[in-house]
Each structure stands twice: as C-alpha cells, then as structure tokens.
Write a protein that holds these residues in place. Structure first.
Motif, mmCIF file in Angstrom:
data_model
loop_
_atom_site.group_PDB
_atom_site.id
_atom_site.type_symbol
_atom_site.label_atom_id
_atom_site.label_comp_id
_atom_site.label_asym_id
_atom_site.label_seq_id
_atom_site.Cartn_x
_atom_site.Cartn_y
_atom_site.Cartn_z
ATOM 1 N N VAL A 52 -10.823 42.140 32.969
ATOM 2 C CA VAL A 52 -11.879 41.269 32.429
ATOM 3 C C VAL A 52 -11.300 40.327 31.369
ATOM 4 O O VAL A 52 -11.731 39.164 31.265
ATOM 5 N N LYS A 53 -10.315 40.775 30.599
ATOM 6 C CA LYS A 53 -9.693 39.898 29.601
ATOM 7 C C LYS A 53 -9.078 38.670 30.267
ATOM 8 O O LYS A 53 -9.246 37.544 29.801
ATOM 9 N N VAL A 54 -8.378 38.884 31.366
ATOM 10 C CA VAL A 54 -7.757 37.763 32.084
ATOM 11 C C VAL A 54 -8.826 36.894 32.741
ATOM 12 O O VAL A 54 -8.737 35.669 32.742
ATOM 13 N N LEU A 55 -9.863 37.528 33.285
ATOM 14 C CA LEU A 55 -10.957 36.760 33.882
ATOM 15 C C LEU A 55 -11.665 35.905 32.833
ATOM 16 O O LEU A 55 -12.091 34.775 33.113
ATOM 17 N N ASN A 56 -11.796 36.419 31.618
ATOM 18 C CA ASN A 56 -12.412 35.633 30.540
ATOM 19 C C ASN A 56 -11.559 34.413 30.184
ATOM 20 O O ASN A 56 -12.091 33.341 29.901
ATOM 21 N N ILE A 57 -10.245 34.572 30.180
ATOM 22 C CA ILE A 57 -9.358 33.429 29.925
ATOM 23 C C ILE A 57 -9.583 32.359 30.984
ATOM 24 O O ILE A 57 -9.704 31.169 30.672
ATOM 25 N N LEU A 86 -4.947 36.725 40.571
ATOM 26 C CA LEU A 86 -4.781 37.850 39.648
ATOM 27 C C LEU A 86 -4.367 39.074 40.458
ATOM 28 O O LEU A 86 -5.128 39.573 41.286
ATOM 29 N N TYR A 87 -3.137 39.522 40.239
ATOM 30 C CA TYR A 87 -2.609 40.724 40.872
ATOM 31 C C TYR A 87 -2.660 41.835 39.835
ATOM 32 O O TYR A 87 -1.946 41.783 38.838
ATOM 33 N N ALA A 88 -3.517 42.814 40.054
ATOM 34 C CA ALA A 88 -3.638 43.929 39.115
ATOM 35 C C ALA A 88 -3.526 45.238 39.887
ATOM 36 O O ALA A 88 -4.184 45.412 40.916
ATOM 37 N N ASP A 89 -2.694 46.121 39.396
ATOM 38 C CA ASP A 89 -2.556 47.436 39.999
ATOM 39 C C ASP A 89 -3.908 48.139 39.948
ATOM 40 O O ASP A 89 -4.694 47.930 39.019
ATOM 41 N N GLU A 90 -4.196 48.962 40.936
ATOM 42 C CA GLU A 90 -5.502 49.618 40.961
ATOM 43 C C GLU A 90 -5.669 50.635 39.838
ATOM 44 O O GLU A 90 -6.775 51.067 39.547
#
Length: 138
Positions: free
Chosen positions: A115-120, A103-107
């Motif tokens: 958290v939405k992506v982590l829940n998936i 998961l690459y997310a800008d700071e």
C-alpha cells in the motif's frame, strides 16, 4: 623425369568467411540479450486469473526481506529506500508520460508495504499494475 603441375596449390587459408560468421553470431546474441529482462531477485508472486497486456516500462520490486528495488526498461534492478522510489518514478514519468509501473511484490510481503508503494503511485498519478503469476487451472 619430373612432372610439374600447371597450377600451384595455395597453402594459405582465408579467414574472411570465418569472421563473417563470428560477426553474425555477435549481432544475434546482442539483439537477443536486449529482449531478455533478467529478474535476478527471487520472488514468489501471488496468483491471479487475469493477466494484463500492458508492457510496463518501470518496475518496483519488494522482496520478502522488505528490500526495495527499481528498474527502468531493460536495466537491472538497483536497490533503493522507500523515499527514493518517488523521485525515480518522477524522472521516468518526465521522459515517458504514458508509462506503466509494475509492482513486483513477493507474496510474503505484508499488505501495508504494498500500500505504501501504491500510495506513491496514486499521489503522483502513475498508472500502476500489480505483477502476478497465472493461476493454475483445476
């Protein structure tokens, strides 16, 4: 009196060695270009002290405008909606059950979007790692 040479000079030029060099260069550039995974999306990753050694096969990227992108292997990122992330990862999981998802997310991305992506990933039992950049030593 005209002098004649015993051997004739051949004015033709052989391109065989030149084509060999061109093919070697072509093969070299093709091999090295598959090693490089271009990250065309501009992100400022958060810093972290520890880095993982796991090589993720799939990538989910969230930029600062909350656009979602997915990629697999050396593919380029393609834009998707949040609802399209789970089916994409499920297809890849069927191909490779031991895959890691990075998961690459800008700071600047709000924590709730991450958290939405982590829940998936949690609902589908995917192994997920958060991409960070190394922390500078002081």
């Amino acid at each position: 009196m005209a002098l004649k040479r015993k051997t004739k000079i051949n004015p033709n030029f052989s391109m065989a060695s030149m084509t060999d060099i061109i093919f070697l260069l072509l093969i070299f550039f093709m091999v090295t270009s598959t090693v490089v995974v271009p990250n065309a999306i501009k992100l400022t990753l958060p810093q972290s002290q520890k880095q993982t050694a796991a090589k993720p096969l799939s990538r989910v990227t969230i930029d600062r405008e909350l656009n979602y992108y997915v990629a697999y292997g050396n593919q380029r990122e393609k834009p998707v909606s949040l609802d399209e992330i789970a089916p994409f990862l499920q297809e890849r999981y069927e191909e490779e059950p031991e895959m890691f998802v990075a998961l690459y997310a800008d700071e600047a991305v709000p924590y709730g979007e991450i958290v939405k992506v982590l829940n998936i990933a949690n609902e589908n039992k995917f192994k997920m790692v958060l991409a960070t950049r190394p922390q500078r030593k002081r």
